[in-house]
Design a protein around this motif. Structure first.
Motif, PDB file in Angstrom:
ATOM      1  N   ALA A   1     -66.560  -3.643  13.463  1.00  0.00           N
ATOM      2  CA  ALA A   1     -65.801  -2.560  14.103  1.00  0.00           C
ATOM      3  C   ALA A   1     -66.704  -1.736  15.021  1.00  0.00           C
ATOM      4  O   ALA A   1     -66.301  -1.360  16.130  1.00  0.00           O
ATOM      5  N   ARG A   2     -67.908  -1.457  14.566  1.00  0.00           N
ATOM      6  CA  ARG A   2     -68.822  -0.669  15.390  1.00  0.00           C
ATOM      7  C   ARG A   2     -69.225  -1.424  16.644  1.00  0.00           C
ATOM      8  O   ARG A   2     -69.354  -0.840  17.731  1.00  0.00           O
TER       9      ARG A   2
ATOM     10  N   SER B   1     -63.977   3.859  14.602  1.00  0.00           N
ATOM     11  CA  SER B   1     -64.467   2.575  14.084  1.00  0.00           C
ATOM     12  C   SER B   1     -64.324   2.504  12.572  1.00  0.00           C
ATOM     13  O   SER B   1     -64.134   1.424  12.001  1.00  0.00           O
ATOM     14  N   GLU B   2     -64.381   3.667  11.897  1.00  0.00           N
ATOM     15  CA  GLU B   2     -64.215   3.679  10.443  1.00  0.00           C
ATOM     16  C   GLU B   2     -62.784   3.313  10.064  1.00  0.00           C
ATOM     17  O   GLU B   2     -62.557   2.606   9.073  1.00  0.00           O
TER      18      GLU B   2
ATOM     19  N   THR C   1     -62.532  -0.343  10.335  1.00  0.00           N
ATOM     20  CA  THR C   1     -63.250  -0.973   9.217  1.00  0.00           C
ATOM     21  C   THR C   1     -62.396  -1.023   7.966  1.00  0.00           C
ATOM     22  O   THR C   1     -62.237  -2.080   7.334  1.00  0.00           O
TER      23      THR C   1
ATOM     24  N   THR D   1     -60.758  -4.164   5.939  1.00  0.00           N
ATOM     25  CA  THR D   1     -61.252  -4.341   4.567  1.00  0.00           C
ATOM     26  C   THR D   1     -60.096  -4.390   3.580  1.00  0.00           C
ATOM     27  O   THR D   1     -60.008  -5.313   2.744  1.00  0.00           O
TER      28      THR D   1
ATOM     29  N   LEU E   1     -67.614  -5.869   7.952  1.00  0.00           N
ATOM     30  CA  LEU E   1     -66.525  -5.429   8.821  1.00  0.00           C
ATOM     31  C   LEU E   1     -66.855  -4.104   9.500  1.00  0.00           C
ATOM     32  O   LEU E   1     -66.360  -3.815  10.586  1.00  0.00           O
ATOM     33  N   GLN E   2     -67.698  -3.303   8.864  1.00  0.00           N
ATOM     34  CA  GLN E   2     -68.164  -2.074   9.507  1.00  0.00           C
ATOM     35  C   GLN E   2     -68.998  -2.403  10.742  1.00  0.00           C
ATOM     36  O   GLN E   2     -68.828  -1.794  11.805  1.00  0.00           O
TER      37      GLN E   2
ATOM     38  N   ARG F   1     -61.358   4.374   1.504  1.00  0.00           N
ATOM     39  CA  ARG F   1     -62.126   3.130   1.401  1.00  0.00           C
ATOM     40  C   ARG F   1     -62.361   2.755  -0.059  1.00  0.00           C
ATOM     41  O   ARG F   1     -62.184   3.582  -0.945  1.00  0.00           O
TER      42      ARG F   1
END
Length: 527
Positions: A212-213, A337-338, A341, A345, A208-209, A515
């Motif tokens: 998103a990026r 983007s984090e 993510t 998640t 998912l990171q 996270r």
């Protein structure tokens, strides 16, 4: 020069010694004022108004205790529970239990007051009085209080005027194809992982990171993930280094110490600025050449900024963003983007814990779209999916605290704060407060948002701050929510999922977002 040295050397030794002594005394007096007298005065002012908190003992404040408690809280995983406040903010959680919700701790030499009343939180984040600022001042820190207040109001108005067109609903619609492309690639990749039994296990966090990026690179800048990868890698390294210097964050001017970490942080900052300068220059050339560029945030931002740069007839001065300010916005987009993510998640993790809600969401998605790509209008009609995403943001907000600094005597509620006080709004503690949300505040209950955000709390008070509030709220929140809805919908269309036996429930917060510490292994089944 030689004359000056000669005159100085010819001075009587007692004058030289006296001068040095006076300088040492002055320096010592300043140090005592900074380390002891000023904190003691601030402490007394707060206590005289009924506030309680920890005792100021040294210029490090409560940092040592806070770091110790954080390490102890995250030393091992926790049971499958959403009651995570004591793990995420152990110091503030304990202090508020002991001294009350509005109490204070010490961030170095600065008293740090917790603000948990939703009405006061909105007032602070909106800065209605004009005397509250973000904790980093930059150039504005050299202004007087009155100048700073005017500067901030003008700056906020200018930035919003320039940024708003880039995030208008119609412009977001133009970015949906980029969302489809990235989400479709993720689904296709996951389908290839399916084994002979129709299932597979996957750590969704890095997947998912990457999603998103890729979306941020494509939708925000019209670039591929590979083009933006260097920036993402640099920002990740930057975040890791910032975590390492938390122990000395309370020391004034610590950024200027010639340490290895500070040197590397400056190198990273320089390289990131250079990469963005190249990208900005490319987009500006494309706009001037009349090329179609309105399918990404950066181009829309630059076009809006160019319109503002035309001199005003009355003031005969341009009011657009400087290159440095545009770079700051670019960094904000990439850092966002984090947040995307962790939102996706935690959504998958919670739907893996609560399979009944996963099935309800899937039924809603299939009833609206079947196996087709989600449409923009259809996404706005997803009531259950929307409630789930809001509940995830409430229980696991990307940013767990927001801080502001008082720079001029300010009254909030029944307390008058002197300059130098920090205000910390522990978003996660507010989101988990049973007095606000009811006795089920730490339970996953999406139905609380069935009638919208304003009706979600016990007394219908707005206490939902995952994206901040007021002029400093996250302007990219609609972009993040749109990505989350599309990504979740397309995953639900193709897979059922549950937690892997390897999953360890261990939420923790970095300098960027909340996270899962041990990642998020999930078992998927193709449908």
């Amino acid at each position: 020069m030689k004359e000056t040295i000669s005159q100085f050397s010819s001075m009587p030794w007692y004058l030289i010694l006296g001068t040095v002594s006076l300088l040492l005394l002055w320096g010592g007096a300043q140090a005592l004022e900074w380390m002891w007298f000023k904190p003691r005065r601030l402490d007394q002012i707060l206590r005289n108004q009924g506030l309680r908190g920890t005792v100021y003992r040294s210029f490090a404040g409560d940092m040592k205790d806070e770091n110790r408690l954080n390490k102890e809280a995250c030393a091992k995983p926790m049971p499958f529970s959403h009651d995570i406040s004591a793990r995420i903010l152990p110091l503030l959680y304990g202090i508020m239990k002991e001294y009350g919700k509005q109490s204070f701790t010490w961030f170095g030499q600065c008293p740090r007051v917790t603000i948990t009343d939703p009405e006061l939180v909105r007032e602070v984040l909106s800065d209605k009085c004009g005397h509250i600022e973000k904790t980093k001042l930059g150039q504005a820190g050299r202004m007087t209080a009155e100048e700073l207040a005017n500067y901030k109001k003008e700056k906020w108005a200018k930035e919003r005027r320039i940024l708003n067109p880039a995030f208008h609903v119609e412009n977001l619609k133009s970015m949906i194809p980029a969302f489809y492309t990235s989400c479709g690639e993720l689904v296709d990749r996951w389908i290839n992982f399916v084994g002979s039994n129709g299932s597979f296990e996957l750590d969704v966090l890095p997947e998912l990171q990457k999603l998103a990026r890729g979306i941020v690179s494509e939708a925000a800048f019209g670039s591929s993930y590979q083009e933006g990868r260097r920036i993402f890698d640099l920002q990740a390294e930057q975040g890791e280094l910032l975590v390492k210097i938390l122990d000395i964050a309370h020391i004034p001017f610590h950024w200027y110490l010639p340490t290895k970490i500070n040197k590397r942080l400056k190198e990273i900052g320089t390289e990131i600025r250079t990469l963005f300068e190249v990208k900005i220059a490319e987009r500006e050339r494309a706009i001037k050449n009349g090329e179609a560029t309105q399918d990404n945030v950066l181009s829309l931002l630059l076009e809006s900024n160019m319109r503002e740069m035309v001199p005003n007839r009355e003031s005969k001065s341009s009011v657009g963003l400087t290159t440095e300010e545009v770079i700051q916005k670019c960094q904000m987009f990439f850092a966002g983007s984090e947040n995307m993510t962790v939102l996706l998640t935690w959504t998958l993790v919670l739907l893996s814990m609560h399979l009944d809600w996963q099935e309800k969401a899937r039924e809603e998605v299939l009833s609206h779209f079947g196996r087709e790509k989600p449409t923009f209008d259809g996404l706005n009609r997803l009531k259950i999916v929307n409630m789930i995403i809001y509940e995830v943001l409430r229980l696991y907000p990307p940013i767990v605290t927001v801080s502001r600094r008082i720079y001029k005597r300010t009254k909030l509620g029944n307390i008058t704060y002197p300059p130098g006080v920090l205000l910390v709004m522990p978003i996660i503690l507010i989101h988990h407060d049973t007095d606000i949300w009811g006795p089920d505040a730490t339970e996953f209950k999406p139905t609380r948002f069935a009638e919208g955000i304003s009706k979600a709390t016990k007394d219908s008070q707005v206490a939902f701050f995952p994206f901040g509030w007021g002029p400093h709220n996250c302007i990219g929140q609609n972009l993040a929510l749109l990505e989350a809805k599309i990504g979740l919908s397309m995953i639900l269309q193709h897979f059922k999922f549950e937690l892997s036996e390897k999953y360890l429930h261990a939420p923790y917060t970095t300098t960027v977002a909340l996270r899962p510490e041990h990642s998020a292994p999930i078992k998927f089944c193709r449908i």
